[in-house]
Design a protein around this motif. Sequence first.
Motif, mmCIF file in Angstrom:
data_model
loop_
_atom_site.group_PDB
_atom_site.id
_atom_site.type_symbol
_atom_site.label_atom_id
_atom_site.label_comp_id
_atom_site.label_asym_id
_atom_site.label_seq_id
_atom_site.Cartn_x
_atom_site.Cartn_y
_atom_site.Cartn_z
ATOM 1 N N GLY A 17 -16.981 -7.489 -1.540
ATOM 2 C CA GLY A 17 -16.471 -6.144 -1.272
ATOM 3 C C GLY A 17 -15.426 -6.155 -0.167
ATOM 4 O O GLY A 17 -14.424 -5.433 -0.240
ATOM 5 N N PHE A 18 -15.643 -6.967 0.846
ATOM 6 C CA PHE A 18 -14.691 -7.070 1.948
ATOM 7 C C PHE A 18 -13.372 -7.668 1.477
ATOM 8 O O PHE A 18 -12.297 -7.168 1.825
ATOM 9 C CB PHE A 18 -15.293 -7.922 3.078
ATOM 10 N N ILE A 19 -13.445 -8.720 0.681
ATOM 11 C CA ILE A 19 -12.233 -9.358 0.145
ATOM 12 C C ILE A 19 -11.490 -8.389 -0.759
ATOM 13 O O ILE A 19 -10.257 -8.291 -0.718
ATOM 14 C CB ILE A 19 -12.586 -10.667 -0.585
ATOM 15 N N ASN A 20 -12.237 -7.636 -1.578
ATOM 16 C CA ASN A 20 -11.623 -6.632 -2.450
ATOM 17 C C ASN A 20 -10.921 -5.556 -1.608
ATOM 18 O O ASN A 20 -9.817 -5.118 -1.940
ATOM 19 C CB ASN A 20 -12.691 -6.003 -3.347
ATOM 20 N N TYR A 21 -11.549 -5.139 -0.509
ATOM 21 C CA TYR A 21 -10.955 -4.152 0.391
ATOM 22 C C TYR A 21 -9.636 -4.661 0.979
ATOM 23 O O TYR A 21 -8.639 -3.935 1.008
ATOM 24 C CB TYR A 21 -11.945 -3.814 1.511
ATOM 25 N N ILE A 22 -9.633 -5.896 1.439
ATOM 26 C CA ILE A 22 -8.423 -6.481 2.019
ATOM 27 C C ILE A 22 -7.322 -6.570 0.962
ATOM 28 O O ILE A 22 -6.158 -6.221 1.226
ATOM 29 C CB ILE A 22 -8.719 -7.879 2.617
ATOM 30 N N THR A 23 -7.666 -7.008 -0.232
ATOM 31 C CA THR A 23 -6.681 -7.134 -1.315
ATOM 32 C C THR A 23 -6.088 -5.781 -1.682
ATOM 33 O O THR A 23 -4.869 -5.642 -1.829
ATOM 34 C CB THR A 23 -7.340 -7.775 -2.552
ATOM 35 N N GLU A 24 -6.937 -4.777 -1.820
ATOM 36 C CA GLU A 24 -6.443 -3.441 -2.165
ATOM 37 C C GLU A 24 -5.625 -2.834 -1.027
ATOM 38 O O GLU A 24 -4.630 -2.141 -1.279
ATOM 39 C CB GLU A 24 -7.615 -2.532 -2.524
ATOM 40 N N LEU A 37 -0.320 -1.158 1.001
ATOM 41 C CA LEU A 37 0.752 -1.235 1.990
ATOM 42 C C LEU A 37 2.056 -1.749 1.383
ATOM 43 O O LEU A 37 3.136 -1.302 1.744
ATOM 44 C CB LEU A 37 0.333 -2.141 3.150
ATOM 45 N N LYS A 38 1.951 -2.680 0.470
ATOM 46 C CA LYS A 38 3.150 -3.284 -0.108
ATOM 47 C C LYS A 38 3.821 -2.377 -1.136
ATOM 48 O O LYS A 38 5.052 -2.297 -1.189
ATOM 49 C CB LYS A 38 2.783 -4.618 -0.758
ATOM 50 N N ASN A 39 3.042 -1.662 -1.933
ATOM 51 C CA ASN A 39 3.599 -0.945 -3.074
ATOM 52 C C ASN A 39 3.700 0.572 -2.907
ATOM 53 O O ASN A 39 4.521 1.196 -3.577
ATOM 54 C CB ASN A 39 2.767 -1.241 -4.323
ATOM 55 N N HIS A 40 2.902 1.170 -2.044
ATOM 56 C CA HIS A 40 2.856 2.632 -2.005
ATOM 57 C C HIS A 40 3.254 3.258 -0.678
ATOM 58 O O HIS A 40 3.327 4.476 -0.572
ATOM 59 C CB HIS A 40 1.447 3.111 -2.382
ATOM 60 N N VAL A 41 3.483 2.461 0.337
ATOM 61 C CA VAL A 41 3.852 2.996 1.647
ATOM 62 C C VAL A 41 5.368 2.966 1.775
ATOM 63 O O VAL A 41 6.014 1.977 1.454
ATOM 64 C CB VAL A 41 3.194 2.171 2.779
ATOM 65 N N THR A 42 5.923 4.087 2.240
ATOM 66 C CA THR A 42 7.354 4.154 2.500
ATOM 67 C C THR A 42 7.569 3.795 3.970
ATOM 68 O O THR A 42 7.124 4.515 4.863
ATOM 69 C CB THR A 42 7.896 5.572 2.232
ATOM 70 N N TRP A 43 8.221 2.683 4.205
ATOM 71 C CA TRP A 43 8.430 2.209 5.561
ATOM 72 C C TRP A 43 9.705 2.800 6.137
ATOM 73 O O TRP A 43 10.692 3.001 5.443
ATOM 74 C CB TRP A 43 8.504 0.684 5.592
ATOM 75 N N THR A 44 9.683 3.076 7.431
ATOM 76 C CA THR A 44 10.853 3.587 8.140
ATOM 77 C C THR A 44 11.920 2.494 8.181
ATOM 78 O O THR A 44 11.609 1.338 8.447
ATOM 79 C CB THR A 44 10.462 3.966 9.577
ATOM 80 N N PRO A 45 13.178 2.862 7.918
ATOM 81 C CA PRO A 45 14.249 1.858 8.029
ATOM 82 C C PRO A 45 14.305 1.263 9.438
ATOM 83 O O PRO A 45 13.980 1.930 10.424
ATOM 84 C CB PRO A 45 15.529 2.652 7.732
ATOM 85 N N TRP A 46 14.724 0.012 9.528
ATOM 86 C CA TRP A 46 14.704 -0.731 10.791
ATOM 87 C C TRP A 46 15.514 -0.030 11.885
ATOM 88 O O TRP A 46 15.082 0.066 13.022
ATOM 89 C CB TRP A 46 15.209 -2.148 10.554
#
Length: 65
Positions: A3-10, A15-24
């Motif tokens: 469950g912990f590994i699944n949590y980290i993976t998700e 963070l990689k696919n659904h978060v809009t990051w502020t431009p540098w």
Amino acid sequence: MAGFINYITESYSELKNHVTWTPWAEAQRLTVVVIVFSVIFSLAIWGIDTAFSNLIEYYFKLVKS
């Protein structure tokens, strides 16, 4: 443990696919704004603290005399 590994993976996927990051450039600008505000605020607090310290010291000198 799975469950912990699944949590980290998700979490990583989120963070990689659904978060809009502020431009540098904007992140740098906002960091400078926060630093400047923090310095000004800390100087204001220092000034007020010094003034109250002097006022209390003066009061105790008057009371002691």
